[in-house]
Scaffold this active site. Structure first.
Site, short mmCIF file in Angstrom:
data_model
loop_
_atom_site.label_atom_id
_atom_site.label_comp_id
_atom_site.label_asym_id
_atom_site.label_seq_id
_atom_site.Cartn_x
_atom_site.Cartn_y
_atom_site.Cartn_z
N SER A 64 1.03 -1.24 -0.17
CA SER A 64 0.08 -0.08 -0.44
C SER A 64 1.06 1.15 0.44
O SER A 64 0.50 2.22 -0.86
CB SER A 64 -0.84 -0.34 1.01
OG SER A 64 -1.63 -0.41 1.16
N ALA A 158 -4.83 -0.67 -2.43
CA ALA A 158 -4.17 -0.67 -1.09
C ALA A 158 -4.98 0.21 -0.63
O ALA A 158 -6.48 0.59 -0.61
CB ALA A 158 -3.47 0.86 -1.58
N LYS A 159 -4.68 -0.64 0.95
CA LYS A 159 -5.38 -0.21 2.48
C LYS A 159 -5.36 1.17 2.79
O LYS A 159 -3.87 1.44 3.31
CB LYS A 159 -4.82 -1.50 3.15
CG LYS A 159 -6.21 -0.77 4.55
CD LYS A 159 -6.49 -2.55 5.03
CE LYS A 159 -6.99 -2.57 6.15
NZ LYS A 159 -8.13 -2.83 5.81
N SER A 160 -5.84 2.07 1.80
CA SER A 160 -5.04 3.64 2.34
C SER A 160 -6.27 4.39 3.03
O SER A 160 -7.21 3.89 2.78
CB SER A 160 -5.14 4.73 0.96
OG SER A 160 -6.04 4.85 0.38
N TYR A 164 -11.16 4.87 2.56
CA TYR A 164 -12.49 4.50 4.04
C TYR A 164 -13.42 5.94 3.89
O TYR A 164 -14.92 6.14 4.63
CB TYR A 164 -11.45 3.97 5.19
CG TYR A 164 -11.41 2.77 5.22
CD1 TYR A 164 -11.63 1.71 5.68
CD2 TYR A 164 -9.95 2.55 4.76
CE1 TYR A 164 -11.78 0.30 5.13
CE2 TYR A 164 -9.63 1.07 4.52
CZ TYR A 164 -10.39 -0.23 4.60
OH TYR A 164 -10.14 -0.98 4.18
#
Ligand code: PMP
Length: 320
Positions: A64, A158-160, A164
């Site tokens: 990420s 990407a766990k950005s 969220y």
């Protein structure tokens, strides 16, 4: 789940008191969502506290960061050690683990490059995400009016932090309308995922899940569940699925680090199958919980033992 408000948080190499783990309001992440993070779990296994697939979570954190041109100033091994140190400093046997890599305090141009890359790790005790009843009987969910981010906008792999914003819209809409959770479609109208969980569909004994090209996070629980389901003898297929596949499914369930394996009993008030947890979901849930608790042999090397006296006594080493 409210925070405990006490204990230690790791920030840029030091363990600090919970109340002192602060960032400046001028930090880039606060204004522009410039951060990437992970959510992992430590389980109180029969062999001592162990993190489930921590290496995969750390790998995804670095992936990420790479997508967003961020280079953390710690190695994967240093961050793994830091996570174990933080768990030990808080004395937890089981907890949720939240490392975050973010652009800190320097200046507020959209160009993030002048800002430092800061790293923090929080751990806290966080039990089941949904109620025990939901885990046994299933959730009522709705298809969100919000789509997942389109390909080539904010990247799904990407766990950005920025992703969220979309997840919150999905979650809040579902709650406002009396559902436990929302499932989003991608911008082409295909099934994507929940606000913070991947989704599986079961029909005629075959298990389906959307591929990573349908704006889903490349979930680690998703990968684990696919492996476990195949070991249980199921045919598992990654396949683009239309919205209506949920309505005609025999079973639907969510997976994720926070939600673990949770059945869905209705979608848009249409009953899924018999309107309660089905046998395939139950079999996978059971196998998953046995693995994470160390009740079955860890044939995949998924448990990384925290270096506590209990872990050491069981002859397990940390890391792999
Ligand atoms: N999708 C989204 C959007 C998520 O936030 C999560 C939780 N990280 C998942 C799927 C599940 O991923 P994992 O199993 O790696 O926790």
């Amino acid at each position: 789940m409210a925070f405990p408000g006490t204990g230690k948080i790791w920030m840029n190499g030091s363990l600090v008191d919970w109340k002192d783990a602060k960032v400046h309001v001028g930090s880039h992440i606060i204004h522009y969502g410039s951060g990437v993070f992970e959510g992992a779990r430590c389980y109180d296994t029969l062999g001592g506290p162990a993190c489930f697939r921590l290496d995969a979570h750390i790998r995804r954190l670095f992936d990420s960061a790479r997508i967003y041109r961020m280079e953390p100033k710690y190695s994967t091994q240093e961050l793994t050690d830091a996570i174990f140190d933080t768990i030990n400093a808080n004395g937890f046997r089981a907890c949720y683990i939240r490392p975050i890599v973010y652009r800190g305090y320097d200046s507020l141009g959209v160009n993030p490059l002048p800002c430092p890359i800061d790293v923090a790790i929080m751990v806290w005790e966080w039990g089941a995400y949904f109620t025990k009843e939901a885990i046994e009987e299933g959730l009522d969910v709705k298809i969100s009016t919000w789509a997942r981010n389109a390909p080539n906008t904010t990247p799904a792999m990407a766990k950005s932090v920025a992703n969220y914003a979309n997840a919150q819209l999905i979650k809040m809409e579902a709650l406002a309308e009396g559902y436990a959770e929302g499932i989003a479609l991608d911008t082409y109208g295909n099934l994507s995922e929940g606000s913070g969980q991947n989704v599986f569909v079961v029909r005629e004994g075959v298990i389906y899940t959307p591929p990573v090209g349908n704006s889903v996070l490349w979930g680690i629980t998703r990968d684990s569940v696919m492996t476990l389901a195949r070991e249980l003898g199921f045919d598992v297929r990654e396949q683009t699925l239309p919205r209506e596949s949920l309505y005609i499914a025999d079973e639907v369930f969510f997976v994720g680090t926070a939600v673990e394996v949770t059945p869905i009993r209705s979608v848009d008030r249409i009953k899924v199958g018999r309107g309660r947890r089905g046998p395939v979901t139950e079999a996978i849930q059971q196998r998953f919980f046995q693995i994470v608790k160390g009740e079955l042999p860890d044939t995949h090397g998924w448990l990384q033992f925290v270096n506590t006296p209990a872990g050491a006594a069981s002859g397990q080493s940390k890391g792999r």
